[in-house]
Design an enzyme around this catalytic site. Structure first.
Site, PDB file in Angstrom:
ATOM      1  CE  LYS A   1       3.595  -2.888  -5.243  1.00  0.00           C
ATOM      2  NZ  LYS A   1       2.452  -1.987  -5.004  1.00  0.00           N
TER       3      LYS A   1
ATOM      4  NE  ARG B   1       6.773   3.282  -4.918  1.00  0.00           N
ATOM      5  CZ  ARG B   1       6.549   2.288  -4.079  1.00  0.00           C
ATOM      6  NH1 ARG B   1       7.393   1.297  -3.980  1.00  0.00           N
ATOM      7  NH2 ARG B   1       5.452   2.267  -3.350  1.00  0.00           N
TER       8      ARG B   1
ATOM      9  NE  ARG C   1      -2.073  -1.914   4.407  1.00  0.00           N
ATOM     10  CZ  ARG C   1      -1.202  -2.091   3.424  1.00  0.00           C
ATOM     11  NH1 ARG C   1      -1.113  -3.256   2.811  1.00  0.00           N
ATOM     12  NH2 ARG C   1      -0.438  -1.118   3.023  1.00  0.00           N
TER      13      ARG C   1
ATOM     14  NE  ARG D   1      -0.072   0.055   8.036  1.00  0.00           N
ATOM     15  CZ  ARG D   1       0.612  -0.338   6.974  1.00  0.00           C
ATOM     16  NH1 ARG D   1       0.928   0.530   6.041  1.00  0.00           N
ATOM     17  NH2 ARG D   1       0.980  -1.590   6.836  1.00  0.00           N
TER      18      ARG D   1
ATOM     19  NE  ARG E   1       2.263   6.033   0.954  1.00  0.00           N
ATOM     20  CZ  ARG E   1       1.725   6.013   2.170  1.00  0.00           C
ATOM     21  NH1 ARG E   1       0.513   5.557   2.355  1.00  0.00           N
ATOM     22  NH2 ARG E   1       2.419   6.442   3.204  1.00  0.00           N
TER      23      ARG E   1
HETATM   24  P1  AMP Z   1       5.622   0.392  -0.431  1.00  0.00           P
HETATM   25  O1  AMP Z   1       5.499  -0.433   0.790  1.00  0.00           O
HETATM   26  O2  AMP Z   1       6.352  -0.283  -1.541  1.00  0.00           O
HETATM   27  O3  AMP Z   1       4.322   0.960  -0.891  1.00  0.00           O
HETATM   28  O4  AMP Z   1       6.545   1.655  -0.047  1.00  0.00           O
HETATM   29  C1  AMP Z   1       6.184   2.541   0.986  1.00  0.00           C
HETATM   30  C2  AMP Z   1       6.818   3.890   0.753  1.00  0.00           C
HETATM   31  O5  AMP Z   1       8.240   3.774   0.730  1.00  0.00           O
HETATM   32  C3  AMP Z   1       6.469   4.555  -0.572  1.00  0.00           C
HETATM   33  O6  AMP Z   1       5.241   5.254  -0.504  1.00  0.00           O
HETATM   34  C4  AMP Z   1       7.658   5.470  -0.778  1.00  0.00           C
HETATM   35  O7  AMP Z   1       7.557   6.622   0.018  1.00  0.00           O
HETATM   36  C5  AMP Z   1       8.802   4.634  -0.245  1.00  0.00           C
HETATM   37  N1  AMP Z   1       9.398   3.793  -1.315  1.00  0.00           N
HETATM   38  C6  AMP Z   1       9.339   2.446  -1.423  1.00  0.00           C
HETATM   39  N2  AMP Z   1       9.969   2.024  -2.520  1.00  0.00           N
HETATM   40  C7  AMP Z   1      10.439   3.134  -3.136  1.00  0.00           C
HETATM   41  C8  AMP Z   1      11.157   3.361  -4.340  1.00  0.00           C
HETATM   42  N3  AMP Z   1      11.508   2.352  -5.155  1.00  0.00           N
HETATM   43  N4  AMP Z   1      11.478   4.642  -4.652  1.00  0.00           N
HETATM   44  C9  AMP Z   1      11.131   5.669  -3.847  1.00  0.00           C
HETATM   45  N5  AMP Z   1      10.431   5.525  -2.721  1.00  0.00           N
HETATM   46  C10 AMP Z   1      10.084   4.269  -2.358  1.00  0.00           C
END
Ligand code: AMP
Length: 207
Positions: free
Chosen positions: A19, A94, A131, A137, A148
């Site tokens: 994404k 989300r 990754r 990481r 996740r």
């Molecule tokens: P991402 O890079 O979008 O995968 O986000 C990394 C992490 O940030 C996720 O695994 C969540 O822990 C947190 N996070 C990001 N966006 C949201 C959201 N809209 N609602 C809740 N947690 C979020």
């Protein structure tokens, strides 16, 4: 599109579907800011801010940050001037609660399109583990990565049907090169936004 037109877009899909990479391209093409809640959280963790301290553990465990906190951050970001003409949200909403909060923020101005980047769970888990290894990481263990995906399946996947019912969903196969996937997204979005014409043609011609 003219100056007064706007594109209010979202990109949704399982973690690891690509994404972020596609979001920056789409944002550039439609001339809107890409807003990623994950990036906002990560920047705060890196900067050692109060917010960063609040969310660090949650994010490392693969859980979601509470809706109330996330909604507040997005509301602040969308209120900034550069988002007035449109935006591309990446990683938000989300949960169903976040969809309703976003509806409230938009105050009747509906979203124009939601891009669903489809990807097979095993393929994205493999991609994320690679990754994690390449980027060092250490916290991204297979267990957290799989968790996740479960959180996505439980809390985020139901949003797809909701957006489909609203008639704004554009489903795109996320398998392929960055270019291939980007082309599919552009074609799907242009069709949904009714931009078969100028913007699409200009963007394809590199203008
Ligand atoms: P991402 O890079 O979008 O995968 O986000 C990394 C992490 O940030 C996720 O695994 C969540 O822990 C947190 N996070 C990001 N966006 C949201 C959201 N809209 N609602 C809740 N947690 C979020």
């Amino acid at each position: 599109m003219t100056e007064t037109d706007s594109a209010r877009l979202l990109i949704i899909g399982p973690p690891g579907a690509g994404k972020g990479t596609q979001a920056s391209r789409i944002a550039e093409r439609y001339d809107v800011p890409a807003i990623s809640t994950g990036d906002i959280f990560r920047a705060n963790i890196k900067g050692g801010t109060e917010l960063g301290k609040q969310v660090q553990q949650i994010i490392e465990s693969g859980e979601l940050v509470p809706d109330s906190l996330t909604n507040e951050i997005v509301a602040d970001r969308l209120a900034q001037e550069d988002a007035a003409r449109g935006f591309l949200l990446d990683g938000y909403p989300r949960t169903v609660d976040q969809v309703h909060a976003l509806d409230g923020m938009l105050d009747g101005r509906s979203l124009d399109a939601v891009i669903l980047l489809e990807a097979d769970t095993d393929a994205v888990v493999a991609r994320l583990m690679k990754r994690a290894e390449l980027e060092g990481r250490a916290d991204d263990t297979e267990e957290v990565i799989r968790h996740r995906q479960e959180v996505y399946a439980e809390q985020t996947a139901p949003l797809v049907e909701l957006f489909s019912k609203r008639g704004i969903l554009v489903s795109v196969d996320g398998l392929g090169t960055v270019e291939e996937v980007a082309d599919r997204i552009s074609d799907g979005l242009d069709a949904k936004l009714g931009l078969g014409t100028e913007v699409g043609a200009n963007a394809k011609a590199g203008r």
